[in-house]
Design a protein around this motif. Structure first.
Motif, PDB file in Angstrom:
ATOM      1  N   SER A  85       0.099  -5.871  10.330  1.00  0.00           N
ATOM      2  CA  SER A  85      -0.369  -6.257   9.008  1.00  0.00           C
ATOM      3  C   SER A  85      -0.683  -7.729   8.994  1.00  0.00           C
ATOM      4  O   SER A  85      -0.155  -8.507   9.771  1.00  0.00           O
ATOM      5  CB  SER A  85       0.702  -5.949   7.944  1.00  0.00           C
ATOM      6  OG  SER A  85       1.900  -6.599   8.249  1.00  0.00           O
ATOM      7  N   GLU A  86      -1.578  -8.101   8.095  1.00  0.00           N
ATOM      8  CA  GLU A  86      -2.013  -9.480   8.006  1.00  0.00           C
ATOM      9  C   GLU A  86      -1.322 -10.172   6.846  1.00  0.00           C
ATOM     10  O   GLU A  86      -0.811  -9.556   5.937  1.00  0.00           O
ATOM     11  CB  GLU A  86      -3.540  -9.536   7.786  1.00  0.00           C
ATOM     12  CG  GLU A  86      -4.340  -8.861   8.884  1.00  0.00           C
ATOM     13  CD  GLU A  86      -4.170  -9.547  10.216  1.00  0.00           C
ATOM     14  OE1 GLU A  86      -3.949 -10.771  10.218  1.00  0.00           O
ATOM     15  OE2 GLU A  86      -4.248  -8.868  11.247  1.00  0.00           O
ATOM     16  N   ARG A 109       8.707  -6.570   5.608  1.00  0.00           N
ATOM     17  CA  ARG A 109       7.991  -6.141   6.812  1.00  0.00           C
ATOM     18  C   ARG A 109       8.793  -6.472   8.064  1.00  0.00           C
ATOM     19  O   ARG A 109       9.054  -5.604   8.894  1.00  0.00           O
ATOM     20  CB  ARG A 109       6.621  -6.812   6.888  1.00  0.00           C
ATOM     21  CG  ARG A 109       5.778  -6.373   8.101  1.00  0.00           C
ATOM     22  CD  ARG A 109       4.574  -7.272   8.278  1.00  0.00           C
ATOM     23  NE  ARG A 109       4.971  -8.634   8.653  1.00  0.00           N
ATOM     24  CZ  ARG A 109       4.130  -9.663   8.681  1.00  0.00           C
ATOM     25  NH1 ARG A 109       2.874  -9.504   8.301  1.00  0.00           N
ATOM     26  NH2 ARG A 109       4.552 -10.861   9.050  1.00  0.00           N
ATOM     27  N   HIS A 137       3.684   1.336   0.803  1.00  0.00           N
ATOM     28  CA  HIS A 137       2.288   1.113   0.405  1.00  0.00           C
ATOM     29  C   HIS A 137       1.863  -0.328   0.694  1.00  0.00           C
ATOM     30  O   HIS A 137       0.748  -0.578   1.174  1.00  0.00           O
ATOM     31  CB  HIS A 137       2.130   1.419  -1.087  1.00  0.00           C
ATOM     32  CG  HIS A 137       0.743   1.214  -1.612  1.00  0.00           C
ATOM     33  ND1 HIS A 137      -0.316   2.031  -1.282  1.00  0.00           N
ATOM     34  CD2 HIS A 137       0.233   0.259  -2.443  1.00  0.00           C
ATOM     35  CE1 HIS A 137      -1.415   1.611  -1.883  1.00  0.00           C
ATOM     36  NE2 HIS A 137      -1.114   0.535  -2.594  1.00  0.00           N
ATOM     37  N   THR A 138       2.754  -1.275   0.435  1.00  0.00           N
ATOM     38  CA  THR A 138       2.434  -2.697   0.615  1.00  0.00           C
ATOM     39  C   THR A 138       2.361  -3.089   2.084  1.00  0.00           C
ATOM     40  O   THR A 138       1.408  -3.737   2.518  1.00  0.00           O
ATOM     41  CB  THR A 138       3.486  -3.565  -0.106  1.00  0.00           C
ATOM     42  OG1 THR A 138       3.493  -3.246  -1.489  1.00  0.00           O
ATOM     43  CG2 THR A 138       3.176  -5.041   0.083  1.00  0.00           C
ATOM     44  N   HIS A 139       3.371  -2.685   2.854  1.00  0.00           N
ATOM     45  CA  HIS A 139       3.490  -3.196   4.222  1.00  0.00           C
ATOM     46  C   HIS A 139       2.909  -2.265   5.292  1.00  0.00           C
ATOM     47  O   HIS A 139       2.485  -2.738   6.348  1.00  0.00           O
ATOM     48  CB  HIS A 139       4.953  -3.482   4.545  1.00  0.00           C
ATOM     49  CG  HIS A 139       5.541  -4.573   3.714  1.00  0.00           C
ATOM     50  ND1 HIS A 139       5.063  -5.866   3.742  1.00  0.00           N
ATOM     51  CD2 HIS A 139       6.566  -4.563   2.809  1.00  0.00           C
ATOM     52  CE1 HIS A 139       5.766  -6.616   2.900  1.00  0.00           C
ATOM     53  NE2 HIS A 139       6.680  -5.855   2.327  1.00  0.00           N
ATOM     54  N   ARG A 141       0.424  -0.112   4.582  1.00  0.00           N
ATOM     55  CA  ARG A 141      -0.948   0.188   4.165  1.00  0.00           C
ATOM     56  C   ARG A 141      -1.183   1.695   4.042  1.00  0.00           C
ATOM     57  O   ARG A 141      -2.265   2.205   4.346  1.00  0.00           O
ATOM     58  CB  ARG A 141      -1.958  -0.421   5.141  1.00  0.00           C
ATOM     59  CG  ARG A 141      -1.758  -1.907   5.425  1.00  0.00           C
ATOM     60  CD  ARG A 141      -1.987  -2.762   4.168  1.00  0.00           C
ATOM     61  NE  ARG A 141      -1.726  -4.160   4.427  1.00  0.00           N
ATOM     62  CZ  ARG A 141      -2.644  -5.031   4.881  1.00  0.00           C
ATOM     63  NH1 ARG A 141      -3.861  -4.614   5.169  1.00  0.00           N
ATOM     64  NH2 ARG A 141      -2.329  -6.306   5.055  1.00  0.00           N
ATOM     65  N   THR A 143      -1.523   5.283   1.849  1.00  0.00           N
ATOM     66  CA  THR A 143      -1.946   5.696   0.516  1.00  0.00           C
ATOM     67  C   THR A 143      -0.696   6.022  -0.303  1.00  0.00           C
ATOM     68  O   THR A 143       0.398   6.210   0.254  1.00  0.00           O
ATOM     69  CB  THR A 143      -2.845   6.932   0.585  1.00  0.00           C
ATOM     70  OG1 THR A 143      -2.074   8.039   1.087  1.00  0.00           O
ATOM     71  CG2 THR A 143      -4.057   6.688   1.499  1.00  0.00           C
ATOM     72  N   SER A 147       2.804   7.311   0.981  1.00  0.00           N
ATOM     73  CA  SER A 147       3.976   6.474   0.731  1.00  0.00           C
ATOM     74  C   SER A 147       5.115   7.276   0.128  1.00  0.00           C
ATOM     75  O   SER A 147       6.285   7.105   0.492  1.00  0.00           O
ATOM     76  CB  SER A 147       3.601   5.308  -0.190  1.00  0.00           C
ATOM     77  OG  SER A 147       2.625   4.480   0.412  1.00  0.00           O
TER      78      SER A 147
END
Length: 293
Positions: A85-86, A109, A137-139, A141, A143, A147
């Motif tokens: 993840s970015e 994360r 969902h946040t870390h 990515r 759906t 999630s």
């Protein structure tokens, strides 16, 4: 073993009544990737301040000096099921405090945190499923449907007997032990490299404490996470940790393998902790596997 984190000359102070009070004093400590390290000490010893400093959760009013060197892989490999993840968070950087890393460690994360009181750490107006799914969902990515499916899997992993009902429940509808299991599920949802459990069993009764310790041990082993277990209870630490670091008055007074600490403590304070605990040589409180509480 490969290092995950190197702490050098870490000093943390808080302002109280117009004066600075040192909570940690020139701490030097290496944390190896994949190890289980217990941080032990009485209230006010600085153990929770150390955990918060590592996680980047100290209040803005605190003063931090020293250096934290992270050795994080560029892509998740240790204890992680997440894709790369970015992004990251901008950390407060006092003038004499340095954090160095291949990438900025991000709470949720890279670092999972389990607090002492799940009633305070869980959102009372969000369902359990939503809170865990939000992390995925946040870390990860994922759906939202993915999630929620992952949240159900995590609730099964932390041994909640009815994960479907737990997904729809709110924190106030669960017992203390069930809420702590939910907090653990949320903490590991993104596959962190480091799991910090800060007095995660202190608010629970003895049997549930033993169950949570057994659960944490199993999850850490299965996911290959590094564990930082913060506790005042040296007996629980001996059941879980490979190494023990003993803190007193903000200083690291003893560090060693668990067997060495128990058999031949070098510092008088460590000996006092061992002498003060009744039944340290008793049989384990709980064999692996246990019912949900």
């Amino acid at each position: 073993m490969t290092a995950l984190l190197s702490i050098r000359d870490l000093t943390v102070s808080y302002r109280r009544d117009g004066a600075e009070v040192a909570a940690l004093k020139h701490v030097n400590l290496d944390v190896a990737a994949g190890e289980r390290l217990a941080i032990i000490g009485e209230s006010g010893s600085g153990k929770s301040t150390l955990a918060l400093a590592i996680a980047g959760l100290l209040p803005a009013s605190s003063r931090i000096d020293g250096c934290l060197d992270w050795f994080l892989p560029s892509s998740p490999s240790v204890g992680a099921k997440a894709p790369p993840s970015e992004g990251g968070v901008k950390e407060r950087q006092p003038s004499e405090f340095i954090t160095r890393s291949t990438h900025t460690p991000l709470g949720g994360r890279d670092i999972g945190f389990v607090f002492q009181d799940p009633s305070a750490s869980l959102d009372p107006v969000m369902s359990v499923g939503e809170q865990i799914a939000e992390v995925a969902h946040t870390h990860l990515r994922l759906t939202w449907p993915q999630s929620y499916a992952w949240a159900k899997t995590l609730l099964e992993r932390v041994r909640l007997s009815d994960p479907d009902a737990a997904l729809r429940a709110y924190p106030h509808q669960l017992s203390g032990g069930q809420k702590q299991r939910v907090a653990i599920a949320a903490a590991i949802a993104a596959g962190p490299k480091l799991l910090i459990a800060d007095e995660a069993t202190s608010a629970l009764d003895t049997i549930v404490q033993a169950e949570i310790v057994a659960l944490i041990r199993q999850l850490v082993a299965e996911d290959g996470m590094t564990l930082l277990f913060v506790s005042h209870d040296i007996a629980l630490a001996t059941e879980l940790a490979e190494r023990i670091a003993v803190f007193r008055h903000g200083e690291l007074v003893e560090l060693g393998a668990t067997a060495q600490i128990i058999a031949g403590p070098r510092h008088a304070y460590t000996r006092a902790l061992l002498d003060a605990h009744l039944g340290l040589d008793a049989e384990p409180m709980l064999q692996p596997a246990g019912a949900s509480r």
